[in-house]
Design an enzyme around this catalytic site. Structure first.
Site, PDB file in Angstrom:
ATOM      1  CB  SER A 121      -2.666   8.760  -4.095  1.00 27.99           C
ATOM      2  OG  SER A 121      -2.184   7.441  -4.018  1.00 27.99           O
ATOM      3  CG  ASP A 169      -5.942   6.142  -4.464  1.00 31.52           C
ATOM      4  OD1 ASP A 169      -5.011   5.725  -3.759  1.00 31.52           O
ATOM      5  OD2 ASP A 169      -5.812   6.388  -5.675  1.00 31.52           O
ATOM      6  CG  ASP A 194      -3.459   3.690  -6.111  1.00 36.58           C
ATOM      7  OD1 ASP A 194      -3.057   3.870  -4.943  1.00 36.58           O
ATOM      8  OD2 ASP A 194      -3.172   4.448  -7.055  1.00 36.58           O
TER       9      ASP A 194
END
Length: 447
Positions: free
Chosen positions: A101, A244, A246
Site C-alpha cells: 500500500s 496500490d 486504494d
C-alpha cells in the site's frame, strides 16, 4: 486465537524479512486449499504494484497455487480495487494483491479477496493461518492435476471502462486541468489514461516506477510535490493516489490538501441531494474529525464510527445497509460500485460535483472547519509500551486535561510496529501539549 500473520490489511512486512518467497509459497498453498470448493477447475487472479520485490512474491505465489491444483491469472501492476473487481468479473475463486500500500519499496504484503471481491473475514484468515502452520505434503495436487499460469491482456481497459461507468454518460471532464500523482505505483498507466478519455487536460506525475521509488516523496502520503505542481501548472485540481491506489487525497487549485473527511462530506451531501444514499448516514472510523460529525448532523445524516481499517468500515456498511464510508486517510468505499476502497473512483465522484457546480475546488471541497487534530507516531521494537506505568499515567493525565473538550485515541498500528497517538480538541495548544507528553512517555518506554 490471535492472528500470527494477518494484520488489519492482509500480511505485510519487510521484503525478505517477514515477506519471504517461502512464506509466499505457503500462503499460495494454504489459500488455494481453503478456496477449493466443489469439483470445478479453480483459479486465482494475482495483481501487484510496482515495488521490486513484487516479482519474487508473485512467482512464489504462482508456485504455491499451482502446486495445489489452482490455475493462476496474472494481471501485472494494477490498482487493488481493480484486482478485486477482476476477481469477481472473471469468476475467480480468489484474488491476490501483492502490495504494501502506502509503505516504501522495502516492504511488501499480500492482500486476499474472496470470489465476490471482498476482503476475507477474520474467520477465513484464521483458517488460512492454521493451514500455514500445518504440513500439507499429502494435499498437493497429483502431477496431472497441477495448475497452469497465464498472463491476461486487456485488463487495463476493463478497469478504465469500469471507472468511467461510475459517472453519468453525459458528464465530461472537459475544461478541467487535472494533475494526478500515481505514486510511481500500480495506477501509473490506467488512471492518467482514464482521465484523458473523460476529457480532462491531464498532467501526470509519479508515473515512472523503477521498483524503488513507489511512494517516495510522492503520492497520497507526501502530497507536497502535487501541491507544487498544481500551483505551477495553474491546475484546477490535484489527485494523489497511494502505491496500490486504494486511497486518495485531493489538492485544490491553491495547493491546499483535501483529506478523506472532506471528501466524505462532499460525496455525502451530493448523494443526499440526489437521493443516492441508501441510508441517512455514512460510516467512518474513530480517526475521523469531530468536525465531519457535526457537519453531517447539520445535514440530517448520522456518522457511524468503527475501529481503524477499511475492512471494518466495509463490514459496518454491509451489516448496516450503508453505501458510503471511508477513512480520513483517503480510503473511500462506494459500495454501489466497488467492494473495497477505490481512490480513483472516489476522486471521480468529487470531480462530478465540481463540474456540476462550476465552482472552484477550494469552495466545493471545504464543507466544514476541522477541529485541531494532532497525530504522531512512535516506532517501537516490540513489547508492550502501552502497558508501561508512566505511559498509562500520561494518558490518564491527558484525558483529565482535555476534560470533555477533546478526545484522545492511542492505538497500535495493525500494519507496522508503530503506536499512533491522536489528540483532538478546540484548543490546539492544549492538544499539542497533551500529545507531546504522551509521545515522550512512549518514546522512553519503547527505547
Amino acid at each position: 486465537m490471535s492472528r500470527k500473520y494477518f494484520g488489519t490489511d492482509g500480511i505485510r512486512g519487510r521484503a525478505n524479512g517477514l515477506i519471504t518467497p517461502e512464506l509466499a509459497l505457503k500462503v499460495g498453498q494454504a489459500a488455494g486449499l481453503a478456496f477449493q470448493r466443489g469439483d470445478h477447475r479453480h483459479r486465482v487472479v494475482i495483481g501487484k504494484d510496482t515495488r521490486l520485490s513484487g516479482y519474487m512474491i508473485e512467482y512464489a505465489m504462482v508456485a504455491g497455487f499451482t502446486s495445489v491444483g489452482m490455475d493462476v491469472l496474472l494481471v501485472g501492476p494494477m490498482p487493488t480495487p481493480a484486482v478485486a473487481m477482476l476477481t469477481k468479473s472473471m469468476r475467480a475463486d480468489l484474488g491476490v494483491m501483492i502490495s504494501a500500500s502506502h509503505n516504501l519499496f522495502e516492504d511488501n504484503g499480500i492482500k486476499l479477496f474472496g470470489p465476490q471481491g471482498f476482503k476475507l473475514s477474520d474467520d477465513v484468515e484464521k483458517q488460512i493461518e492454521q493451514l500455514l502452520d500445518e504440513p500439507i505434503d499429502k494435499r498437493l495436487a497429483q502431477s496431472a492435476s497441477l495448475g497452469r499460469a497465464r498472463r491476461i491482456d486487456g485488463v487495463h481497459d476493463r478497469y478504465i471502462e469500469f471507472a468511467k461507468r461510475t459517472l453519468p454518460r453525459d458528464l465530461s471532464l472537459d475544461g478541467l486541468r487535472v494533475v494526478v500523482d500515481c505514486a510511481n505505483g500500480a495506477a501509473y498507466k490506467v488512471v492518467p489514461e482514464a482521465l484523458w478519455e473523460l476529457g480532462a487536460d491531464v498532467v501526470p506525475i509519479g508515473v515512472e516506477p523503477d521498483g524503488f521509488n513507489i511512494n517516495k516523496d510522492c503520492g497520497s502520503t507526501s502530497p507536497e510535490a502535487l501541491s507544487k505542481k498544481v500551483r505551477e501548472m495553474r491546475a484546477d485540481i490535484g489527485i494523489a493516489l497511494d502505491g496500490d491506489a486504494d486511497r486518495v487525497i485531493l489538492v485544490d487549485e491553491r495547493g491546499h490538501v483535501v483529506d478523506g473527511d472532506q471528501l466524505l462530506a462532499v460525496i455525502a451531501q451530493s448523494w443526499k441531494e440526489d437521493g443516492r444514499l441508501s441510508r441517512p448516514g455514512i460510516v467512518a472510523t474513530v480517526m475521523s474529525n469531530l468536525g465531519l460529525e457535526r457537519f453531517l448532523k447539520g445535514q440530517g445524516l448520522d456518522l457511524v464510527r468503527t475501529p481503524v481499517g477499511d475492512r471494518y468500515v466495509l463490514e459496518q456498511m454491509l451489516s448496516g445497509g450503508y453505501n458510503l464510508g471511508g477513512e480520513q486517510s483517503g480510503h473511500i468505499i462506494l459500495s454501489d460500485y466497488a467492494t473495497t476502497g477505490d481512490g480513483f473512483v472516489a476522486a471521480l465522484q468529487v470531480l462530478a460535483v465540481v463540474q456540476k457546480s462550476r465552482r472552484p475546488v477550494s469552495e466545493v471541497c471545504h464543507r466544514f472547519d476541522p477541529l485541531p487534530q494532532i497525530l504522531k507516531n512512535v516506532r517501537h521494537k516490540g513489547g508492550k509500551p502501552l502497558d508501561d506505568s508512566d505511559v498509562k499515567s500520561a494518558i490518564s493525565d491527558g484525558e483529565k486535561r482535555l476534560n470533555g473538550h477533546g478526545r484522545l485515541l492511542i492505538r497500535s498500528s495493525g500494519t507496522e510496529p508503530v503506536i499512533r497517538v491522536m489528540g483532538e480538541g478546540e484548543d490546539r495548544i492544549l492538544v499539542e501539549d497533551v500529545v507531546d507528553t504522551i509521545v515522550s512517555a512512549l518514546g522512553q518506554a519503547a527505547a
